[in-house]
Scaffold this motif. Structure first.
Motif, PDB file in Angstrom:
ATOM      1  N   SER A  82       0.863  -1.137   0.159  1.00  0.00           N
ATOM      2  CA  SER A  82      -0.070  -0.055  -0.054  1.00  0.00           C
ATOM      3  C   SER A  82       0.754   1.209  -0.080  1.00  0.00           C
ATOM      4  O   SER A  82       0.542   2.320  -0.544  1.00  0.00           O
ATOM      5  CB  SER A  82      -0.863   0.115   1.329  1.00  0.00           C
ATOM      6  OG  SER A  82      -0.186  -0.097   2.245  1.00  0.00           O
ATOM      7  N   LEU A  83       2.050   1.237   0.995  1.00  0.00           N
ATOM      8  CA  LEU A  83       2.806   2.482   0.813  1.00  0.00           C
ATOM      9  C   LEU A  83       3.739   2.589  -0.358  1.00  0.00           C
ATOM     10  O   LEU A  83       3.673   3.646  -1.131  1.00  0.00           O
ATOM     11  CB  LEU A  83       3.935   2.471   2.019  1.00  0.00           C
ATOM     12  CG  LEU A  83       4.876   3.341   2.343  1.00  0.00           C
ATOM     13  CD1 LEU A  83       3.935   4.586   2.366  1.00  0.00           C
ATOM     14  CD2 LEU A  83       5.582   3.051   3.452  1.00  0.00           C
ATOM     15  N   LEU A  84       4.138   1.290  -1.078  1.00  0.00           N
ATOM     16  CA  LEU A  84       4.706   1.549  -2.442  1.00  0.00           C
ATOM     17  C   LEU A  84       3.806   2.172  -3.439  1.00  0.00           C
ATOM     18  O   LEU A  84       4.100   2.959  -4.319  1.00  0.00           O
ATOM     19  CB  LEU A  84       4.940   0.063  -2.943  1.00  0.00           C
ATOM     20  CG  LEU A  84       6.126  -0.414  -2.233  1.00  0.00           C
ATOM     21  CD1 LEU A  84       6.288  -1.902  -2.712  1.00  0.00           C
ATOM     22  CD2 LEU A  84       7.446  -0.044  -2.052  1.00  0.00           C
ATOM     23  N   PHE A  85       2.644   1.534  -3.320  1.00  0.00           N
ATOM     24  CA  PHE A  85       1.259   2.371  -4.453  1.00  0.00           C
ATOM     25  C   PHE A  85       1.229   3.777  -4.195  1.00  0.00           C
ATOM     26  O   PHE A  85       1.260   4.566  -5.260  1.00  0.00           O
ATOM     27  CB  PHE A  85       0.124   1.620  -4.053  1.00  0.00           C
ATOM     28  CG  PHE A  85      -0.811   1.911  -5.004  1.00  0.00           C
ATOM     29  CD1 PHE A  85      -1.180   0.795  -5.989  1.00  0.00           C
ATOM     30  CD2 PHE A  85      -1.807   2.948  -5.121  1.00  0.00           C
ATOM     31  CE1 PHE A  85      -2.106   0.915  -7.061  1.00  0.00           C
ATOM     32  CE2 PHE A  85      -2.717   3.262  -6.202  1.00  0.00           C
ATOM     33  CZ  PHE A  85      -2.984   2.217  -6.974  1.00  0.00           C
ATOM     34  N   ILE A  86       1.193   4.356  -2.746  1.00  0.00           N
ATOM     35  CA  ILE A  86       1.074   5.582  -2.668  1.00  0.00           C
ATOM     36  C   ILE A  86       2.198   6.503  -2.857  1.00  0.00           C
ATOM     37  O   ILE A  86       2.175   7.476  -3.541  1.00  0.00           O
ATOM     38  CB  ILE A  86       0.876   5.835  -1.176  1.00  0.00           C
ATOM     39  CG1 ILE A  86      -0.527   5.150  -0.746  1.00  0.00           C
ATOM     40  CG2 ILE A  86       0.823   7.186  -0.630  1.00  0.00           C
ATOM     41  CD1 ILE A  86      -0.774   5.277   0.704  1.00  0.00           C
ATOM     42  N   VAL A 130      13.919   6.322 -10.399  1.00  0.00           N
ATOM     43  CA  VAL A 130      14.625   5.424  -9.665  1.00  0.00           C
ATOM     44  C   VAL A 130      13.914   5.051  -8.669  1.00  0.00           C
ATOM     45  O   VAL A 130      13.191   3.789  -8.433  1.00  0.00           O
ATOM     46  CB  VAL A 130      15.849   5.931  -9.015  1.00  0.00           C
ATOM     47  CG1 VAL A 130      16.342   5.251  -8.001  1.00  0.00           C
ATOM     48  CG2 VAL A 130      17.066   6.434  -9.840  1.00  0.00           C
ATOM     49  N   ILE A 131      13.131   5.960  -7.865  1.00  0.00           N
ATOM     50  CA  ILE A 131      12.365   5.677  -6.789  1.00  0.00           C
ATOM     51  C   ILE A 131      10.733   5.131  -7.059  1.00  0.00           C
ATOM     52  O   ILE A 131      10.502   3.997  -6.690  1.00  0.00           O
ATOM     53  CB  ILE A 131      12.017   6.749  -5.622  1.00  0.00           C
ATOM     54  CG1 ILE A 131      13.470   7.164  -5.010  1.00  0.00           C
ATOM     55  CG2 ILE A 131      11.130   6.307  -4.661  1.00  0.00           C
ATOM     56  CD1 ILE A 131      13.456   8.292  -4.233  1.00  0.00           C
ATOM     57  N   ALA A 132      10.273   5.900  -8.004  1.00  0.00           N
ATOM     58  CA  ALA A 132       8.866   5.592  -8.584  1.00  0.00           C
ATOM     59  C   ALA A 132       8.886   4.101  -9.251  1.00  0.00           C
ATOM     60  O   ALA A 132       8.080   3.282  -9.125  1.00  0.00           O
ATOM     61  CB  ALA A 132       8.539   6.632  -9.441  1.00  0.00           C
ATOM     62  N   PHE A 133      10.025   4.151 -10.183  1.00  0.00           N
ATOM     63  CA  PHE A 133       9.779   2.763 -10.883  1.00  0.00           C
ATOM     64  C   PHE A 133      10.157   1.459 -10.085  1.00  0.00           C
ATOM     65  O   PHE A 133       9.693   0.453 -10.430  1.00  0.00           O
ATOM     66  CB  PHE A 133      10.747   2.875 -12.192  1.00  0.00           C
ATOM     67  CG  PHE A 133      10.076   3.290 -13.411  1.00  0.00           C
ATOM     68  CD1 PHE A 133       9.309   2.586 -13.989  1.00  0.00           C
ATOM     69  CD2 PHE A 133      10.560   4.758 -13.791  1.00  0.00           C
ATOM     70  CE1 PHE A 133       8.555   3.067 -15.152  1.00  0.00           C
ATOM     71  CE2 PHE A 133       9.738   5.013 -14.985  1.00  0.00           C
ATOM     72  CZ  PHE A 133       8.692   4.476 -15.722  1.00  0.00           C
ATOM     73  N   ALA A 134      10.884   1.783  -9.132  1.00  0.00           N
ATOM     74  CA  ALA A 134      11.420   0.769  -8.004  1.00  0.00           C
ATOM     75  C   ALA A 134       9.971   0.145  -7.290  1.00  0.00           C
ATOM     76  O   ALA A 134       9.873  -0.950  -7.159  1.00  0.00           O
ATOM     77  CB  ALA A 134      12.347   1.149  -7.202  1.00  0.00           C
ATOM     78  N   CYS A 135       9.281   1.314  -6.953  1.00  0.00           N
ATOM     79  CA  CYS A 135       8.122   0.956  -6.419  1.00  0.00           C
ATOM     80  C   CYS A 135       7.211   0.116  -7.108  1.00  0.00           C
ATOM     81  O   CYS A 135       6.369  -0.727  -6.943  1.00  0.00           O
ATOM     82  CB  CYS A 135       7.218   2.110  -5.736  1.00  0.00           C
ATOM     83  SG  CYS A 135       8.280   2.944  -4.411  1.00  0.00           S
ATOM     84  N   TYR A 136       7.066   0.567  -8.371  1.00  0.00           N
ATOM     85  CA  TYR A 136       6.156   0.136  -9.595  1.00  0.00           C
ATOM     86  C   TYR A 136       6.452  -1.106  -9.936  1.00  0.00           C
ATOM     87  O   TYR A 136       5.394  -1.894 -10.036  1.00  0.00           O
ATOM     88  CB  TYR A 136       6.185   1.160 -10.658  1.00  0.00           C
ATOM     89  CG  TYR A 136       5.206   0.890 -11.830  1.00  0.00           C
ATOM     90  CD1 TYR A 136       3.856   1.148 -11.455  1.00  0.00           C
ATOM     91  CD2 TYR A 136       5.525   0.118 -13.185  1.00  0.00           C
ATOM     92  CE1 TYR A 136       3.009   0.867 -12.685  1.00  0.00           C
ATOM     93  CE2 TYR A 136       4.736  -0.004 -14.272  1.00  0.00           C
ATOM     94  CZ  TYR A 136       3.454   0.227 -13.817  1.00  0.00           C
ATOM     95  OH  TYR A 136       2.516   0.188 -14.721  1.00  0.00           O
TER      96      TYR A 136
END
Length: 299
Positions: free
Chosen positions: A4-8, A232-238
């Motif tokens: 859920s946190l990765l999504f946010i 870096v951060i957003a695609f790692a979460c995605y």
């Protein structure tokens, strides 16, 4: 980190990148800006992998998949998106990208034989309706211009935007194959972004786009934000979410990001949404919540 946190995190970052991209327009050719963005992101990831003492060399069998991922996700998708916005309002591009909530389950069904669920179809319909309502005034204005002869490149822009959404969808499919062969998200991202930088640079050279060094502080700040946070951060979460909950649910991030963009416009650009736009936000959030709640009966 909880899914859920990765999504946010991914939603918040990508919802804010529209503002950063506007700081880059005009000074450097779009394709060159994309190459700078993913080149810096790839370099950052390689340095981080070295700090972690990862082995950077990967077998060619995996590199072929990473080259394909780089082509779809970090090259073709972004080039078509930047180009489409020369002919379409960004609102329509956002609506077309929300169609990924349909393309993703269809392509997973075709290539991976993954069952379709009524929950995903229902959530997709509600979410797309919400995005259309959210940008209804801009879409209406664009429609009127198109049918009065003032916009002669509408179909070209439409084709480019649809190509971008399909490229992103196919990129997600390749991510699944990559994760089956290697579990190191950051290292595979580094190579995929490096390949994406190569493909975009090759396009820029072939088309004769001018390579210039940006001179404004705003450009450099936006480049750093787009590279480190937006890439870096957003695609790692995605990509982590694709592995955990599947692409069918992960792509609903594309429904949340327009809401973030609109809310930022309220704050930064004094934009005043009307009743239709607020209703669209409710539909978007409702569709996302429904999609993420769990599985339903397959069709």
């Amino acid at each position: 980190m909880p899914s859920s946190l990765l999504f946010i995190i991914a939603s918040l970052i990508w919802g804010s990148t529209f503002w950063a991209i506007t700081q880059q327009l005009g000074e450097v050719a779009p394709a060159v800006s994309v190459a700078y963005r993913f080149g810096l992101a790839s370099l950052t990831l390689f340095i981080w992998c070295l700090v972690r003492k990862d082995k950077l060399v990967l077998p060619w069998k995996l590199q072929k998949w990473l080259a394909l991922q780089g082509f779809f996700t970090f090259s073709l998708s972004y080039l078509c998106t930047y180009s489409s916005e020369q002919y379409l309002v960004s609102a329509l591009v956002a609506v077309l990208f929300s169609l990924m909530v349909i393309w993703s389950p269809l392509t997973e069904r075709i290539f991976f034989h993954k069952p379709l669920t009524w929950r995903i179809w229902g959530a997709a319909f509600i979410s797309i309706t919400g995005v259309i309502l959210l940008f209804f005034p801009a879409l209406k204005s664009n429609w009127e211009e198109t049918h009065t002869g003032h916009d002669t490149h509408f179909l070209l822009g439409l084709g480019l935007a649809l190509t971008a959404t399909l490229a992103s969808t196919f990129g997600n499919l390749v991510v699944v194959k990559v994760r089956q062969k290697n579990q190191n998200v950051l290292l595979t991202m580094a190579w995929a972004m490096a390949w994406g930088t190569f493909w975009v640079s090759l396009f820029a050279i072939i088309t004769g786009q001018h390579w210039s060094i940006p001179t404004t502080t705003n450009y450099w700040l936006s480049l750093i934000y787009l590279s480190l946070f937006g890439s870096v951060i957003a695609f790692a979460c995605y990509f982590t979410l694709i592995h955990r909950i599947g692409a069918q649910k992960t792509v609903f991030i594309g429904v949340i990001t327009p809401i973030i963009s609109v809310l930022l416009s309220v704050k930064l650009e004094n934009y005043q949404p009307g009743l239709i736009e607020w209703l669209g936000m409710v539909f978007c959030l409702g569709g996302v919540v429904w999609a993420l709640r769990g599985d339903s009966k397959a069709t």
